[in-house]
Every structure is written in C-alpha cells, then in structure tokens.
Design a protein around this motif. Structure first.
Motif, PDB file in Angstrom:
ATOM      1  N   LEU A 290      -1.571  -6.407   9.412  1.00 47.53           N
ATOM      2  CA  LEU A 290      -3.038  -7.512   9.185  1.00 47.53           C
ATOM      3  C   LEU A 290      -3.112  -8.596   8.432  1.00 47.53           C
ATOM      4  CD1 LEU A 290      -5.188  -4.149   7.899  1.00 47.53           C
ATOM      5  CD2 LEU A 290      -4.416  -4.946  10.682  1.00 47.53           C
ATOM      6  N   GLN A 291      -3.366  -9.552   9.949  1.00 41.55           N
ATOM      7  CA  GLN A 291      -4.325 -10.641   9.343  1.00 41.55           C
ATOM      8  C   GLN A 291      -5.105 -10.922   8.580  1.00 41.55           C
ATOM      9  OE1 GLN A 291      -2.226 -13.893  10.174  1.00 41.55           O
ATOM     10  NE2 GLN A 291      -1.033 -12.153  12.068  1.00 41.55           N
ATOM     11  N   HIS A 292      -5.884 -10.541   8.110  1.00 41.56           N
ATOM     12  CA  HIS A 292      -6.551  -9.936   6.884  1.00 41.56           C
ATOM     13  C   HIS A 292      -7.614  -9.006   6.837  1.00 41.56           C
ATOM     14  CE1 HIS A 292      -7.691 -14.757   7.365  1.00 41.56           C
ATOM     15  NE2 HIS A 292      -7.545 -14.217   9.265  1.00 41.56           N
ATOM     16  N   PRO A 293      -6.867  -7.629   5.659  1.00 40.15           N
ATOM     17  CA  PRO A 293      -6.909  -6.135   5.871  1.00 40.15           C
ATOM     18  C   PRO A 293      -8.266  -6.387   5.163  1.00 40.15           C
ATOM     19  CG  PRO A 293      -5.335  -7.355   4.784  1.00 40.15           C
ATOM     20  CD  PRO A 293      -5.640  -8.212   5.365  1.00 40.15           C
ATOM     21  N   PRO A 294      -9.447  -5.520   5.021  1.00 40.10           N
ATOM     22  CA  PRO A 294     -10.263  -4.587   4.422  1.00 40.10           C
ATOM     23  C   PRO A 294     -10.365  -4.899   3.033  1.00 40.10           C
ATOM     24  CG  PRO A 294      -9.811  -3.252   6.263  1.00 40.10           C
ATOM     25  CD  PRO A 294      -8.612  -4.099   5.843  1.00 40.10           C
ATOM     26  N   PHE A 295      -9.364  -5.141   3.035  1.00 43.63           N
ATOM     27  CA  PHE A 295      -8.888  -4.722   1.055  1.00 43.63           C
ATOM     28  C   PHE A 295      -7.665  -5.683   0.613  1.00 43.63           C
ATOM     29  CE2 PHE A 295      -7.106  -1.828   3.403  1.00 43.63           C
ATOM     30  CZ  PHE A 295      -6.432  -1.521   3.271  1.00 43.63           C
ATOM     31  N   GLN A 296      -7.501  -5.633  -0.476  1.00 40.43           N
ATOM     32  CA  GLN A 296      -6.022  -6.194  -1.330  1.00 40.43           C
ATOM     33  C   GLN A 296      -5.255  -5.048  -2.047  1.00 40.43           C
ATOM     34  OE1 GLN A 296      -6.120  -9.442  -1.591  1.00 40.43           O
ATOM     35  NE2 GLN A 296      -3.504  -8.636  -2.499  1.00 40.43           N
ATOM     36  N   ALA A 297      -4.409  -5.704  -1.687  1.00 39.49           N
ATOM     37  CA  ALA A 297      -3.842  -4.164  -1.568  1.00 39.49           C
ATOM     38  C   ALA A 297      -2.659  -4.443  -3.200  1.00 39.49           C
ATOM     39  CB  ALA A 297      -2.052  -4.349  -0.622  1.00 39.49           C
ATOM     40  N   GLU A 298      -2.981  -3.539  -3.639  1.00 43.34           N
ATOM     41  CA  GLU A 298      -2.369  -3.994  -5.145  1.00 43.34           C
ATOM     42  C   GLU A 298      -0.746  -3.398  -5.101  1.00 43.34           C
ATOM     43  OE1 GLU A 298      -3.584  -1.405  -8.340  1.00 43.34           O
ATOM     44  OE2 GLU A 298      -5.851  -2.407  -7.484  1.00 43.34           O
ATOM     45  N   VAL A 299      -0.097  -2.884  -4.136  1.00 43.42           N
ATOM     46  CA  VAL A 299       1.587  -2.204  -3.956  1.00 43.42           C
ATOM     47  C   VAL A 299       1.594  -2.716  -2.808  1.00 43.42           C
ATOM     48  CG1 VAL A 299       3.818  -1.128  -4.803  1.00 43.42           C
ATOM     49  CG2 VAL A 299       1.411  -1.723  -6.376  1.00 43.42           C
TER      50      VAL A 299
ATOM     51  N   GLN B  66      12.754  -6.073   6.054  1.00 43.52           N
ATOM     52  CA  GLN B  66      12.459  -6.051   3.691  1.00 43.52           C
ATOM     53  C   GLN B  66      12.285  -7.170   4.274  1.00 43.52           C
ATOM     54  OE1 GLN B  66      16.540  -5.244   2.744  1.00 43.52           O
ATOM     55  NE2 GLN B  66      15.679  -3.627   1.604  1.00 43.52           N
ATOM     56  N   LEU B  67      12.971  -8.533   4.451  1.00 41.06           N
ATOM     57  CA  LEU B  67      12.534 -10.025   4.063  1.00 41.06           C
ATOM     58  C   LEU B  67      11.306 -10.211   4.406  1.00 41.06           C
ATOM     59  CD1 LEU B  67      14.192 -12.071   2.988  1.00 41.06           C
ATOM     60  CD2 LEU B  67      14.521 -13.078   4.872  1.00 41.06           C
TER      61      LEU B  67
ATOM     62  N   SER C 264       4.812 -10.526   0.445  1.00 42.71           N
ATOM     63  CA  SER C 264       4.369  -9.167  -1.118  1.00 42.71           C
ATOM     64  C   SER C 264       3.707 -10.502  -1.550  1.00 42.71           C
ATOM     65  CB  SER C 264       4.987  -8.228  -1.121  1.00 42.71           C
ATOM     66  OG  SER C 264       6.352  -8.735  -1.520  1.00 42.71           O
ATOM     67  N   LEU C 265       5.013 -11.598  -1.779  1.00 39.48           N
ATOM     68  CA  LEU C 265       4.846 -12.628  -2.491  1.00 39.48           C
ATOM     69  C   LEU C 265       4.080 -13.476  -2.244  1.00 39.48           C
ATOM     70  CD1 LEU C 265       9.017 -13.480  -2.769  1.00 39.48           C
ATOM     71  CD2 LEU C 265       7.538 -12.494  -4.319  1.00 39.48           C
ATOM     72  N   ASP C 266       4.101 -13.796  -0.841  1.00 41.22           N
ATOM     73  CA  ASP C 266       2.422 -14.633  -0.337  1.00 41.22           C
ATOM     74  C   ASP C 266       1.617 -14.684  -0.621  1.00 41.22           C
ATOM     75  OD1 ASP C 266       4.970 -16.287   0.704  1.00 41.22           O
ATOM     76  OD2 ASP C 266       4.214 -16.262   2.499  1.00 41.22           O
ATOM     77  N   LYS C 267       1.321 -13.256  -0.625  1.00 41.68           N
ATOM     78  CA  LYS C 267      -0.408 -12.075  -0.776  1.00 41.68           C
ATOM     79  C   LYS C 267      -0.437 -11.985  -2.619  1.00 41.68           C
ATOM     80  CE  LYS C 267      -1.292 -12.910   3.112  1.00 41.68           C
ATOM     81  NZ  LYS C 267      -2.411 -13.940   3.459  1.00 41.68           N
TER      82      LYS C 267
ATOM     83  N   THR D 178       7.546  -2.449  -3.834  1.00 43.86           N
ATOM     84  CA  THR D 178       8.783  -1.981  -3.960  1.00 43.86           C
ATOM     85  C   THR D 178       8.770  -1.068  -2.979  1.00 43.86           C
ATOM     86  OG1 THR D 178       6.741  -0.014  -4.601  1.00 43.86           O
ATOM     87  CG2 THR D 178       6.960  -1.501  -5.779  1.00 43.86           C
ATOM     88  N   TYR D 179       9.662   0.271  -3.708  1.00 38.86           N
ATOM     89  CA  TYR D 179      11.106   0.686  -2.222  1.00 38.86           C
ATOM     90  C   TYR D 179      10.215   1.840  -2.588  1.00 38.86           C
ATOM     91  CZ  TYR D 179      12.802  -3.461  -0.615  1.00 38.86           C
ATOM     92  OH  TYR D 179      12.855  -4.807  -0.318  1.00 38.86           O
TER      93      TYR D 179
END
Length: 51
Positions: free
Chosen positions: A2-11, A21-22, A28-31, A36-37
């Motif tokens: 999603l470009q603008h998710p309605p919530f902030q993901a923690e993981v 994968q990459l 995730s690094l940018d945000k 985790t896997y």
C-alpha cells in the motif's frame, strides 16, 4: 504494498521466498518497520494481521 496504509505497521512478516524479499526488506527499512520471516514449513502463519 500500500502507498498509504491506514495504520503504522510495527513488523512486516514474510515467508522465506525470494520473490519479493529484497523489495520488502528495503520498504521496511525506509518506513522504520521491522522485517521478520516465518518459520520454514509453516504456511498457516501466512497472511495474518495482528492489531
């Protein structure tokens, strides 16, 4: 993703496949979100959202 998710993901949790994968790891690094896997051979853990 999603470009603008309605919530902030923690993981962000993904399987161990190499398809995205990459891209997911960089996203995730940018945000500032952890990446985790799931354990191998546990497809029941795919596709879940915890709030």
């Amino acid at each position: 993703m999603l470009q603008h998710p309605p919530f902030q993901a923690e993981v962000i949790q993904t399987n161990n496949g190499i398809e995205l994968q990459l891209a997911v790891h960089r996203y995730s690094l940018d945000k500032g979100t952890a990446h985790t896997y799931i354990k191998t051979h546990t497809p029941r853990l795919n596709g879940g959202v915890s709030i």
